[in-house]
Scaffold this active site. Structure first.
Site, PDB file in Angstrom:
ATOM      1  N   GLY A  66       0.904  -1.307  -0.004  1.00 38.55           N
ATOM      2  CA  GLY A  66      -0.061  -0.164  -0.019  1.00 38.55           C
ATOM      3  C   GLY A  66       0.777   1.128   0.089  1.00 38.55           C
ATOM      4  N   GLY A 109      -7.684  -7.206  -7.549  1.00 43.06           N
ATOM      5  CA  GLY A 109      -6.206  -6.862  -7.917  1.00 43.06           C
ATOM      6  C   GLY A 109      -5.406  -8.283  -7.697  1.00 43.06           C
ATOM      7  N   ARG A 110      -4.236  -8.229  -7.655  1.00 45.01           N
ATOM      8  CA  ARG A 110      -3.432  -9.375  -7.198  1.00 45.01           C
ATOM      9  C   ARG A 110      -4.104 -10.058  -6.087  1.00 45.01           C
ATOM     10  NH1 ARG A 110       0.710  -5.437  -8.725  1.00 45.01           N
ATOM     11  NH2 ARG A 110      -0.315  -4.385  -6.868  1.00 45.01           N
ATOM     12  N   SER A 129      -7.449  -0.756  -3.074  1.00 40.23           N
ATOM     13  CA  SER A 129      -6.593  -0.028  -2.487  1.00 40.23           C
ATOM     14  C   SER A 129      -7.429   1.328  -2.030  1.00 40.23           C
ATOM     15  CB  SER A 129      -5.377   0.296  -3.436  1.00 40.23           C
ATOM     16  OG  SER A 129      -5.939   0.690  -4.839  1.00 40.23           O
ATOM     17  N   ARG A 138      -7.357  -1.244   3.651  1.00 37.11           N
ATOM     18  CA  ARG A 138      -7.201  -0.142   4.359  1.00 37.11           C
ATOM     19  C   ARG A 138      -8.561   0.191   5.277  1.00 37.11           C
ATOM     20  NH1 ARG A 138      -2.816  -1.351   3.927  1.00 37.11           N
ATOM     21  NH2 ARG A 138      -1.112  -0.141   3.282  1.00 37.11           N
ATOM     22  N   ASP A 197      -8.990  -6.622   9.314  1.00 41.85           N
ATOM     23  CA  ASP A 197      -7.663  -6.784   9.738  1.00 41.85           C
ATOM     24  C   ASP A 197      -7.184  -5.300   9.638  1.00 41.85           C
ATOM     25  OD1 ASP A 197      -5.281  -7.951  10.311  1.00 41.85           O
ATOM     26  OD2 ASP A 197      -4.627  -7.726   8.108  1.00 41.85           O
ATOM     27  N   GLU A 236      -5.169   2.982  13.461  1.00 46.43           N
ATOM     28  CA  GLU A 236      -4.540   2.277  14.008  1.00 46.43           C
ATOM     29  C   GLU A 236      -3.167   2.400  14.971  1.00 46.43           C
ATOM     30  OE1 GLU A 236      -3.197  -0.516  10.360  1.00 46.43           O
ATOM     31  OE2 GLU A 236      -5.150  -0.646   9.999  1.00 46.43           O
ATOM     32  N   HIS A 296      -3.773  -5.684  11.885  1.00 46.09           N
ATOM     33  CA  HIS A 296      -3.042  -5.456  10.329  1.00 46.09           C
ATOM     34  C   HIS A 296      -1.922  -6.487  10.402  1.00 46.09           C
ATOM     35  CE1 HIS A 296      -2.084  -2.216   7.219  1.00 46.09           C
ATOM     36  NE2 HIS A 296      -2.090  -3.466   6.833  1.00 46.09           N
ATOM     37  N   ILE A 297      -2.222  -7.627  10.297  1.00 42.47           N
ATOM     38  CA  ILE A 297      -1.176  -8.907  10.264  1.00 42.47           C
ATOM     39  C   ILE A 297      -1.386  -9.724   9.009  1.00 42.47           C
ATOM     40  CG2 ILE A 297      -0.841  -9.013  12.620  1.00 42.47           C
ATOM     41  CD1 ILE A 297      -2.928 -11.373  12.817  1.00 42.47           C
ATOM     42  N   GLY A 298      -2.001  -8.890   7.897  1.00 45.34           N
ATOM     43  CA  GLY A 298      -2.142  -9.687   6.773  1.00 45.34           C
ATOM     44  C   GLY A 298      -0.963 -10.176   6.307  1.00 45.34           C
ATOM     45  N   SER A 299       0.356  -9.525   6.012  1.00 40.76           N
ATOM     46  CA  SER A 299       1.748 -10.113   5.482  1.00 40.76           C
ATOM     47  C   SER A 299       2.304 -10.716   6.355  1.00 40.76           C
ATOM     48  CB  SER A 299       2.187  -8.688   4.697  1.00 40.76           C
ATOM     49  OG  SER A 299       2.886  -7.882   6.011  1.00 40.76           O
TER      50      SER A 299
HETATM   51  C1  GLV Z   1      -0.207  -3.990   4.128  1.00 45.35           C
HETATM   52  O1  GLV Z   1      -1.108  -3.324   4.549  1.00 45.35           O
HETATM   53  C2  GLV Z   1       0.773  -3.607   2.903  1.00 45.35           C
HETATM   54  O2  GLV Z   1       0.222  -2.404   2.467  1.00 45.35           O
HETATM   55  O3  GLV Z   1       1.865  -4.094   2.911  1.00 45.35           O
HETATM   56  C1  GLV Z   2      -3.071  -4.361  -4.286  1.00 43.10           C
HETATM   57  O1  GLV Z   2      -2.928  -4.150  -3.244  1.00 43.10           O
HETATM   58  C2  GLV Z   2      -3.162  -5.727  -4.869  1.00 43.10           C
HETATM   59  O2  GLV Z   2      -1.881  -6.169  -4.970  1.00 43.10           O
HETATM   60  O3  GLV Z   2      -4.137  -6.458  -4.964  1.00 43.10           O
END
Ligand code: GLV
Ligand code: GLV
Length: 324
Positions: A81, A159-160, A213, A241, A265, A270, A289-292
């Site tokens: 992001g 998106g991805r 996004s 977000r 998340d 935050e 916020h622990i997605g990654s």
């Molecule tokens: C996580 O929210 C990122 O943008 O990497």
């Molecule tokens: C954007 O955040 C994506 O990779 O989908």
């Protein structure tokens, strides 16, 4: 003279190793803590920097850019992001931007699916009942939730990450996969995705997953009007977000039973204060916020962020440059 770099936080060692191997390139100053750099400290430490390595929790606006001064060539953020970066101001100054798409797609999609299942099947509530003695017997009517089999899933932003979420949800027996966004996507065919208007997606989905996004168009997108069109049995999930959601409106929709449950998340702000009304609701699951946040993904993000930084400093290719 060596170029100067400021790093706003402690980051995984993968990136730091690459940096220490690049001794002839730059000298590094770092906020060597797991907690955010105070704003005043950021404004001071960034002075004269040629490179800035930042996180999504650092707001990089005109004030920071002015404090850095004319040396600044590159901003490398350890995130996919980039809504925390003042893009117009950065572009105006001819500064390059690095970010970390792709490498966190799988981890973030996986966490989003985990959050969806935890929310729909009420896992945190169940865990709490076991711990507090609420588990008195196997009960036919107790702790029932919603399953994915035969359901309609709506993805906002294919998106991805949205695609990776869809690919992981389909094997659960999802019947229809709807999506919306700025444009129809060719890759949607891989998940039998139907491009529909937002209203259709909102009113027909059993699960809504926000994966877009944050932009002026998506800010506050999920508001009272949005929630009022959702099915009463539908589950809302956001891993993009927090500001895409109007949290007061979400609270009302959850409290009144207008929608079944929500899993978040990401929030505004935050961290979310522990006395926030959303945290009083059993049908709202909030994660920090622990997605990654897998060890390997954070390691790869760290390395990529440093590679982007070094490329930008030396006027070379950056592995993942955000082109404005
Ligand atoms: C996580 O929210 C990122 O943008 O990497
Ligand atoms: C954007 O955040 C994506 O990779 O989908």
């Amino acid at each position: 003279e060596l170029m100067k770099v400021f790093i706003t936080r402690r980051i995984p060692e993968e990136g730091m190793k690459i940096l220490s191997g690049a001794t002839g390139v730059c000298e590094v100053s770092q906020w060597d803590s797991d907690e955010p750099v105070p704003r005043a400290e950021l404004l001071k430490r960034v002075q004269g920097a040629h490179g800035l390595l930042c996180l999504l929790s650092d707001k990089i606006d005109a004030e920071v850019l002015d404090a850095a001064g004319p040396n600044l060539k590159v901003i490398s953020t350890m995130s996919v992001g980039f809504d925390h970066l003042a893009l117009d101001e950065i572009k105006k100054r001819g500064i390059r931007i690095g970010y970390t798409p792709d490498v966190l797609t799988d981890a973030t999609a996986e966490l989003t699916v985990a959050l969806l299942l935890a929310t729909a099947r009420r896992l945190p509530e169940g865990v709490e009942e076991v711990k507090t003695g609420g588990w008195s017997s196997w009960k036919p009517l107790w702790l029932c939730g919603y399953g994915l089999s035969g359901s309609t899933v709506g993805v906002i932003g294919l998106g991805r990450i949205g695609m990776a979420i869809a690919q992981r949800l389909l094997p659960f027996g999802v019947k229809r996969l709807l999506y919306t966004g700025r444009t129809a996507k060719a890759h949607a065919a891989e998940v039998n995705g139907e491009f529909v208007p937002l209203d259709t997606l909102v009113s027909e989905s059993d699960f809504i997953v926000v994966s877009c996004s944050l932009t002026p168009e998506t800010q506050g997108l999920c508001d009272e009007a949005f929630f009022s069109k959702m099915k009463k049995t539908a589950v809302f999930i956001n891993s993009s977000r927090g500001a895409v959601v109007n949290q007061e409106d979400l609270y009302e929709a959850l409290k009144s039973g207008q929608i079944a449950a929500a899993g978040l998340d990401v929030t505004t702000p935050e961290p979310l204060p522990t006395n926030h009304p959303l945290l009083t609701l059993k049908n709202c699951v909030v994660l920090p916020h622990i997605g990654s946040a897998t060890y390997s993904t954070r390691g790869v993000m760290s390395a990529l962020t440093v590679q982007n930084l070094l490329g930008g400093l030396q006027g070379l290719d950056m592995p993942s440059e955000l082109r404005l």
